[in-house]
Design an enzyme around this catalytic site. Structure first.
Site, PDB file in Angstrom:
ATOM      1  N   GLU A  22       0.649  -1.241   0.012  1.00  0.00           N
ATOM      2  CA  GLU A  22      -0.016   0.055   0.002  1.00  0.00           C
ATOM      3  C   GLU A  22       0.839   1.279   0.119  1.00  0.00           C
ATOM      4  OE1 GLU A  22      -3.868   0.303   2.575  1.00  0.00           O
ATOM      5  OE2 GLU A  22      -2.405   2.134   3.408  1.00  0.00           O
ATOM      6  N   HIS A  84      -8.147   2.854  -3.298  1.00  0.00           N
ATOM      7  CA  HIS A  84      -9.077   3.377  -2.240  1.00  0.00           C
ATOM      8  C   HIS A  84     -10.190   4.325  -2.694  1.00  0.00           C
ATOM      9  CE1 HIS A  84      -6.255   2.114   1.398  1.00  0.00           C
ATOM     10  NE2 HIS A  84      -5.927   1.363   0.277  1.00  0.00           N
ATOM     11  N   LYS A 176     -21.505  -5.812   4.243  1.00  0.00           N
ATOM     12  CA  LYS A 176     -20.892  -5.392   3.160  1.00  0.00           C
ATOM     13  C   LYS A 176     -20.633  -6.434   2.082  1.00  0.00           C
ATOM     14  CE  LYS A 176     -17.634  -3.198   6.040  1.00  0.00           C
ATOM     15  NZ  LYS A 176     -16.413  -2.389   6.471  1.00  0.00           N
TER      16      LYS A 176
END
Length: 599
Positions: A22, A84, A176
């Protein structure tokens, strides 16, 4: 490719755990450019399955930089990228822009997050926007169906600043997943026991999508405590016992911290709940690589060679769907791949004639703004540090010599450090620069070198590669006529020469559209010709090259360095940009250099 598909394919090939990185969006333009280089370098040395790019709460300039980073990583660097995307204080129109940008770049992975409120502000739902991450997941799934793999966040130790209990958080995670999530990336943690117990509860709740643990390296003691406190996570006693006594020694903290994190990672891998590690790099290189090295997860030379075998061309292929079939590039942008892909991003809309190069009839052709506000990928201050303040053409030529001798890592027109391809003609290049013929780009002659050659090879290992000798340079206008007279009837040495105003001279035959200067022969395939020289793209490169010189001059003017600004005016006005190809790739004679030594 979707992350879940990629991880599944890798598991079918090997039981070896995989990993990803990341990165966050730097705050400066120079930081962004340096991050591109670091991302590329880390990929080359470790082959992560994917990278992801963070979003910035509330949108704004940095959030737009997120989409730019994703597009560049996917289209220019050819890295599988996850973006993201938060819905905190985000109007749907901005979310739509971000998703469309990701879609257009070929990105197929989104990490959908509610996000945190901006600093010193409360979280508020934008009118018509989304309140929870599950709403964002539903929206993406409804609009793009199965195009995106959608990741969501998991919280093994609860959400920071939230009193919601563990069972409720797992229930929210299930919502989710039911909305369309494909995988889970967790918040950082250091307690393996807590993580393993949480994974057990997640599976018992009927959630069967991949769980990807977020791993935070330990670099300094202060950062370690700060991040743990900010995320409200438990620090095992053993961590404090080993780190607190050495807290003032950063090097020892990193060594010990790496060992602790490696032990933690091994425990969670042994649990059987995870097969992939996601490392929060904090845009640093050494700490995550230390973890992977100690876990024996870095690829060996055979694996790196295997990856290179998949690189069918002398550059890493773009993952942008509009560019995936691209097999030919003009050589002029060899050392400026970012600029080339940016410049030709709109040419793709006009269908890349013959899959080769830009069409001069395209309304997008020659649009320098495609490359951003600055074609020199350095800040004004940084460029002065790198290239000083040349006052004469000899100073610029010496700067090129320093680059050739690897004392300088880049030049205004060359983003990439020099590799060993140039070694065979290095002395010749240095001698030309000493004659004030300023070299820009070059390649040596090859006649049937094995495609597995560590310096020149590309494509499958069982083939052969060929190159014509090529040289691009700045020549004083006073010598241009002599060059033309020497080459006007030559059929072996072909050239283009052009000045800033666009006055072109050449000995290329009429109707000659492209001259292949690199090609490869492989069993069972047609000849691949990935690098060419041709008029239309050379003229486009000429526009960019002289624009670079003008930006370099502007930087000197902004810093009130008059002598250097005057020098750049001299180069722009009194030099021509030339490229020459020696079409005899068999002869060992350095015809180009022999000619130029007489001009």
């Amino acid at each position: 490719m979707k992350i879940t598909e990629k991880l599944q394919k890798q598991r079918e090939k090997s039981s070896k755990p995989t990993f990803s990185y990341e990165y966050f969006v730097p705050k400066t333009t120079q930081g962004v450019q340096n991050l591109y280089d670091r991302m590329d370098r880390m990929y080359e040395s470790s082959l992560p399955q994917f990278i992801d790019i963070t979003w910035n709460a509330g949108g704004g300039v940095l959030s737009r930089l997120s989409t730019d980073l994703v597009s560049t990583a996917q289209s220019v660097l050819g890295l599988e990228t996850c973006m993201h995307l938060t819905c905190t204080n985000m109007p749907v129109s901005r979310i739509d822009e971000a998703l469309q940008s990701a879609y257009d770049s070929g990105c197929q992975n989104i990490l959908a997050l509610r996000g945190d409120p901006p600093v010193n502000s409360e979280w508020t739902q934008v009118q018509g926007g989304f309140k929870y991450a599950k709403d964002l997941v539903k929206y993406i799934r409804a609009k793009y169906r199965d195009h995106f793999d959608i990741g969501v966040a998991g919280y093994p130790e609860g959400h920071p600043g939230d009193d919601t209990d563990d069972s409720e958080l797992i229930d929210y995670l299930k919502q989710k997943v039911d909305a369309g999530a494909s995988f889970v990336i967790t918040q950082m943690f250091y307690d393996a026991d807590i993580f393993i117990k949480w994974c057990k509860k997640v599976r018992e709740a009927g959630i069967d999508i991949p769980i990807i643990p977020g791993i935070m390296p330990i670099t300094t003691y202060a950062a370690f405590l700060r991040r743990a406190q900010w995320c409200d996570i438990h620090i095992p006693d053993e961590f404090m016992k080993q780190l607190e006594p050495i807290k003032d020694d950063d090097q020892q903290v990193r060594e010990t911290g790496t060992s602790l994190v490696v032990d933690m990672c091994q425990r969670i891998l042994d649990s059987g709940y995870v097969t992939h590690l996601h490392l929060y790099t904090m845009n640093l290189e050494k700490a995550p690589l230390m973890i992977l090295e100690r876990m024996n997860l870095l690829p060996d030379q055979e694996e790196l060679d295997g990856e290179n075998t998949l690189a069918m061309l002398p550059w890493r292929k773009s993952l942008n769907p509009q560019r995936r079939n691209e097999e030919v590039r003009p050589i002029f942008w060899k050392r400026r791949p970012y600029s080339y892909v940016a410049r030709t991003s709109q040419w793709a809309v006009d269908e890349f004639p013959n899959g080769r190069f830009g069409d001069s009839s395209s309304p997008a052709f020659g649009d320098l703004d495609l490359c951003g506000s600055s074609l020199i990928r350095q800040s004004g201050k940084k460029s002065l540090e790198l290239w000083s303040t040349p006052k004469t053409a000899e100073d610029v030529a010496q700067l090129v010599v320093d680059f050739l001798e690897r004392k300088v890592s880049c030049l205004p027109w060359s983003d990439m450090p020099l590799n060993h391809e140039v070694d065979a003609i290095l002395d010749d290049l240095i001698q030309l620069n000493k004659k004030q013929i300023i070299t820009i780009n070059s390649q040596t002659q090859l006649n049937g070198v094995k495609s597995s050659d560590p310096v020149f090879g590309w494509g499958p290992k069982d083939g052969y590669v060929y190159q014509k000798q090529y040289l691009e340079f700045l020549l004083p206008r006073s010598k241009a006529q002599r060059l033309h007279d020497a080459l006007k009837d030559d059929v072996i040495l072909t050239y283009f020469a052009v000045d800033d105003e666009g006055n072109l001279s050449t000995n290329h035959p009429d109707g000659c559209r492209a001259n292949s200067v690199t090609w490869g022969i492989f069993p069972g395939r047609e000849v691949l010709q990935p690098t060419i020289v041709e008029k239309v793209s050379f003229l486009a490169w000429k526009e960019e090259f002289f624009h670079i010189l003008k930006e370099w001059r502007l930087n000197f003017q902004n810093h009130q360095i008059g002598d250097s600004a005057d020098l750049l005016t001299h180069l722009i006005s009194d030099y021509v940009l030339v490229n020459i190809v020696d079409n005899d790739f068999i002869s060992q004679d350095n015809k180009i250099f022999a000619l130029l030594n007489t001009i």
